[in-house]
Design a protein around this motif. Sequence first.
Motif, PDB file in Angstrom:
ATOM      1  N   MET A   1      78.204  58.528  -5.073  1.00  0.00           N
ATOM      2  CA  MET A   1      78.808  59.635  -5.812  1.00  0.00           C
ATOM      3  C   MET A   1      78.106  60.930  -5.420  1.00  0.00           C
ATOM      4  SD  MET A   1      79.209  60.111  -9.926  1.00  0.00           S
ATOM      5  CE  MET A   1      77.445  59.869 -10.211  1.00  0.00           C
ATOM      6  N   LEU A   2      78.856  61.905  -5.021  1.00  0.00           N
ATOM      7  CA  LEU A   2      78.308  63.189  -4.595  1.00  0.00           C
ATOM      8  C   LEU A   2      78.031  64.073  -5.812  1.00  0.00           C
ATOM      9  CD1 LEU A   2      77.601  65.344  -2.493  1.00  0.00           C
ATOM     10  CD2 LEU A   2      80.052  65.870  -2.334  1.00  0.00           C
ATOM     11  N   LYS A  29      70.439  65.762   4.810  1.00  0.00           N
ATOM     12  CA  LYS A  29      70.705  67.198   4.733  1.00  0.00           C
ATOM     13  C   LYS A  29      70.309  67.770   3.370  1.00  0.00           C
ATOM     14  CE  LYS A  29      74.737  66.842   7.803  1.00  0.00           C
ATOM     15  NZ  LYS A  29      76.215  67.032   7.893  1.00  0.00           N
ATOM     16  N   SER A  30      69.855  66.917   2.476  1.00  0.00           N
ATOM     17  CA  SER A  30      69.517  67.344   1.116  1.00  0.00           C
ATOM     18  C   SER A  30      68.032  67.643   0.995  1.00  0.00           C
ATOM     19  CB  SER A  30      69.905  66.256   0.111  1.00  0.00           C
ATOM     20  OG  SER A  30      69.444  66.585  -1.192  1.00  0.00           O
ATOM     21  N   GLU A  31      67.702  68.688   0.249  1.00  0.00           N
ATOM     22  CA  GLU A  31      66.309  69.031   0.013  1.00  0.00           C
ATOM     23  C   GLU A  31      65.668  68.134  -1.053  1.00  0.00           C
ATOM     24  OE1 GLU A  31      66.110  73.300  -0.673  1.00  0.00           O
ATOM     25  OE2 GLU A  31      67.502  73.591   0.996  1.00  0.00           O
ATOM     26  N   ILE A  32      66.414  67.187  -1.569  1.00  0.00           N
ATOM     27  CA  ILE A  32      65.821  66.267  -2.540  1.00  0.00           C
ATOM     28  C   ILE A  32      64.735  65.413  -1.883  1.00  0.00           C
ATOM     29  CG2 ILE A  32      67.340  64.242  -2.296  1.00  0.00           C
ATOM     30  CD1 ILE A  32      67.436  64.358  -5.488  1.00  0.00           C
ATOM     31  N   GLY A  33      64.809  65.304  -0.558  1.00  0.00           N
ATOM     32  CA  GLY A  33      63.774  64.589   0.174  1.00  0.00           C
ATOM     33  C   GLY A  33      62.417  65.275   0.124  1.00  0.00           C
ATOM     34  N   LEU A  34      62.373  66.548  -0.289  1.00  0.00           N
ATOM     35  CA  LEU A  34      61.102  67.241  -0.473  1.00  0.00           C
ATOM     36  C   LEU A  34      60.409  66.792  -1.760  1.00  0.00           C
ATOM     37  CD1 LEU A  34      62.249  70.858   0.497  1.00  0.00           C
ATOM     38  CD2 LEU A  34      60.952  69.247   1.916  1.00  0.00           C
ATOM     39  N   PHE A  35      61.153  66.099  -2.626  1.00  0.00           N
ATOM     40  CA  PHE A  35      60.620  65.664  -3.919  1.00  0.00           C
ATOM     41  C   PHE A  35      60.503  64.146  -4.028  1.00  0.00           C
ATOM     42  CE2 PHE A  35      62.628  69.753  -4.448  1.00  0.00           C
ATOM     43  CZ  PHE A  35      61.788  70.456  -5.300  1.00  0.00           C
ATOM     44  N   TYR A  36      61.486  63.422  -3.470  1.00  0.00           N
ATOM     45  CA  TYR A  36      61.522  61.968  -3.606  1.00  0.00           C
ATOM     46  C   TYR A  36      61.807  61.316  -2.264  1.00  0.00           C
ATOM     47  CZ  TYR A  36      62.327  63.290  -8.512  1.00  0.00           C
ATOM     48  OH  TYR A  36      62.227  63.862  -9.745  1.00  0.00           O
ATOM     49  N   ASP A  37      61.369  60.089  -2.137  1.00  0.00           N
ATOM     50  CA  ASP A  37      61.717  59.276  -0.973  1.00  0.00           C
ATOM     51  C   ASP A  37      63.201  58.929  -1.087  1.00  0.00           C
ATOM     52  OD1 ASP A  37      62.102  57.392   0.987  1.00  0.00           O
ATOM     53  OD2 ASP A  37      60.617  55.971   0.215  1.00  0.00           O
ATOM     54  N   VAL A  38      64.021  59.434  -0.186  1.00  0.00           N
ATOM     55  CA  VAL A  38      65.465  59.250  -0.311  1.00  0.00           C
ATOM     56  C   VAL A  38      65.868  57.783  -0.241  1.00  0.00           C
ATOM     57  CG1 VAL A  38      66.046  61.559   0.527  1.00  0.00           C
ATOM     58  CG2 VAL A  38      65.833  59.670   2.161  1.00  0.00           C
ATOM     59  N   ARG A 179      78.351  54.185  -6.782  1.00  0.00           N
ATOM     60  CA  ARG A 179      76.977  53.680  -6.643  1.00  0.00           C
ATOM     61  C   ARG A 179      76.228  54.308  -5.468  1.00  0.00           C
ATOM     62  NH1 ARG A 179      75.439  47.900  -6.650  1.00  0.00           N
ATOM     63  NH2 ARG A 179      73.489  48.948  -7.167  1.00  0.00           N
ATOM     64  N   ASN A 180      76.882  55.138  -4.692  1.00  0.00           N
ATOM     65  CA  ASN A 180      76.250  55.760  -3.531  1.00  0.00           C
ATOM     66  C   ASN A 180      75.588  57.075  -3.955  1.00  0.00           C
ATOM     67  OD1 ASN A 180      75.492  56.500  -0.960  1.00  0.00           O
ATOM     68  ND2 ASN A 180      77.527  57.208  -0.364  1.00  0.00           N
ATOM     69  N   PRO A 181      74.251  57.157  -3.962  1.00  0.00           N
ATOM     70  CA  PRO A 181      73.563  58.329  -4.513  1.00  0.00           C
ATOM     71  C   PRO A 181      73.484  59.502  -3.546  1.00  0.00           C
ATOM     72  CG  PRO A 181      71.944  56.731  -3.773  1.00  0.00           C
ATOM     73  CD  PRO A 181      73.303  56.130  -3.491  1.00  0.00           C
ATOM     74  N   LEU A 182      74.560  60.257  -3.442  1.00  0.00           N
ATOM     75  CA  LEU A 182      74.563  61.454  -2.604  1.00  0.00           C
ATOM     76  C   LEU A 182      74.111  62.641  -3.455  1.00  0.00           C
ATOM     77  CD1 LEU A 182      77.795  61.164  -0.414  1.00  0.00           C
ATOM     78  CD2 LEU A 182      75.424  61.217   0.379  1.00  0.00           C
ATOM     79  N   PHE A 183      72.793  62.750  -3.645  1.00  0.00           N
ATOM     80  CA  PHE A 183      72.220  63.804  -4.478  1.00  0.00           C
ATOM     81  C   PHE A 183      71.848  64.977  -3.571  1.00  0.00           C
ATOM     82  CE2 PHE A 183      70.551  60.014  -7.109  1.00  0.00           C
ATOM     83  CZ  PHE A 183      71.753  59.920  -7.799  1.00  0.00           C
ATOM     84  N   MET A 184      72.691  65.996  -3.551  1.00  0.00           N
ATOM     85  CA  MET A 184      72.520  67.103  -2.621  1.00  0.00           C
ATOM     86  C   MET A 184      71.908  68.312  -3.323  1.00  0.00           C
ATOM     87  SD  MET A 184      73.615  65.598   0.065  1.00  0.00           S
ATOM     88  CE  MET A 184      73.449  66.997   1.165  1.00  0.00           C
ATOM     89  N   LEU A 185      70.655  68.594  -2.991  1.00  0.00           N
ATOM     90  CA  LEU A 185      69.928  69.729  -3.558  1.00  0.00           C
ATOM     91  C   LEU A 185      69.792  70.813  -2.501  1.00  0.00           C
ATOM     92  CD1 LEU A 185      68.144  71.045  -5.772  1.00  0.00           C
ATOM     93  CD2 LEU A 185      66.216  69.728  -4.861  1.00  0.00           C
ATOM     94  N   ALA A 186      70.118  72.041  -2.882  1.00  0.00           N
ATOM     95  CA  ALA A 186      70.028  73.174  -1.958  1.00  0.00           C
ATOM     96  C   ALA A 186      69.222  74.306  -2.599  1.00  0.00           C
ATOM     97  CB  ALA A 186      71.428  73.674  -1.599  1.00  0.00           C
ATOM     98  N   ASN A 187      68.596  75.124  -1.738  1.00  0.00           N
ATOM     99  CA  ASN A 187      67.819  76.291  -2.187  1.00  0.00           C
ATOM    100  C   ASN A 187      66.729  75.900  -3.181  1.00  0.00           C
ATOM    101  OD1 ASN A 187      69.419  78.166  -0.677  1.00  0.00           O
ATOM    102  ND2 ASN A 187      71.000  77.987  -2.255  1.00  0.00           N
TER     103      ASN A 187
END
Length: 201
Positions: A1-2, A29-38, A179-187
């Motif tokens: 889910m996006l 492409k998500s900056e969430i990888g700066l906070f959590y292991d994707v 169930r697909n965690p497409l958590f896209m964080l920007a800026n």
Amino acid sequence: MLITCDNHMQMGYIYLMPNDSVEEYTLDKSEIGLFYDVSSLSIPRIKWLSMGQSLSQMRLATKTYREAVDKAFHCEFWNDLDQEGYMMGIELYLPEDMFLTLVAHQAFKLYDTRWRNQDFRVLTLDAYHDVFNKNNIIYPLTAAKDVFVILAIDPSTKISKIMALISSRDDLYPIEYLRNPLFMLANSSRFYNENESLGMT
């Protein structure tokens, strides 16, 4: 889910249905990888048949969501419906810290349950105790009463917040997509901090 979160705008959007634009997004492409292991991100699926009892304790509205919006309650921003009234997406206030907390606590979960003598999936979009608050109201999306949303409505402003989707329509809301965690964080704050440390701003 996006689910998108633009920290600069402090806005987010939850794509409840898959569409062509979803394919453009990947977690790398998500900056969430700066906070959590994707690789650790997930939207768990849990079988909980007794959850139907919690749903039955909430008030079930007689009007559909489309009939009641701007009358019984107001939207904080706007939620997109298709021609039949099924919800395609949710626009919401979503700053970075709120988004990261929801992800960290796995607020996004998919439950299999039994309610109204029928099998449903319940997709939670907030903390469990807030989703199943007895003061929340369940609205059907159409007269078919095969998909519902749980609303938390502020008693003073009548501003509503969508807390969960209740669906028996796997064709509209596919399990694999939800169930697909497409958590896209920007800026994000860390993106700017890292660039500042590198002298790139």
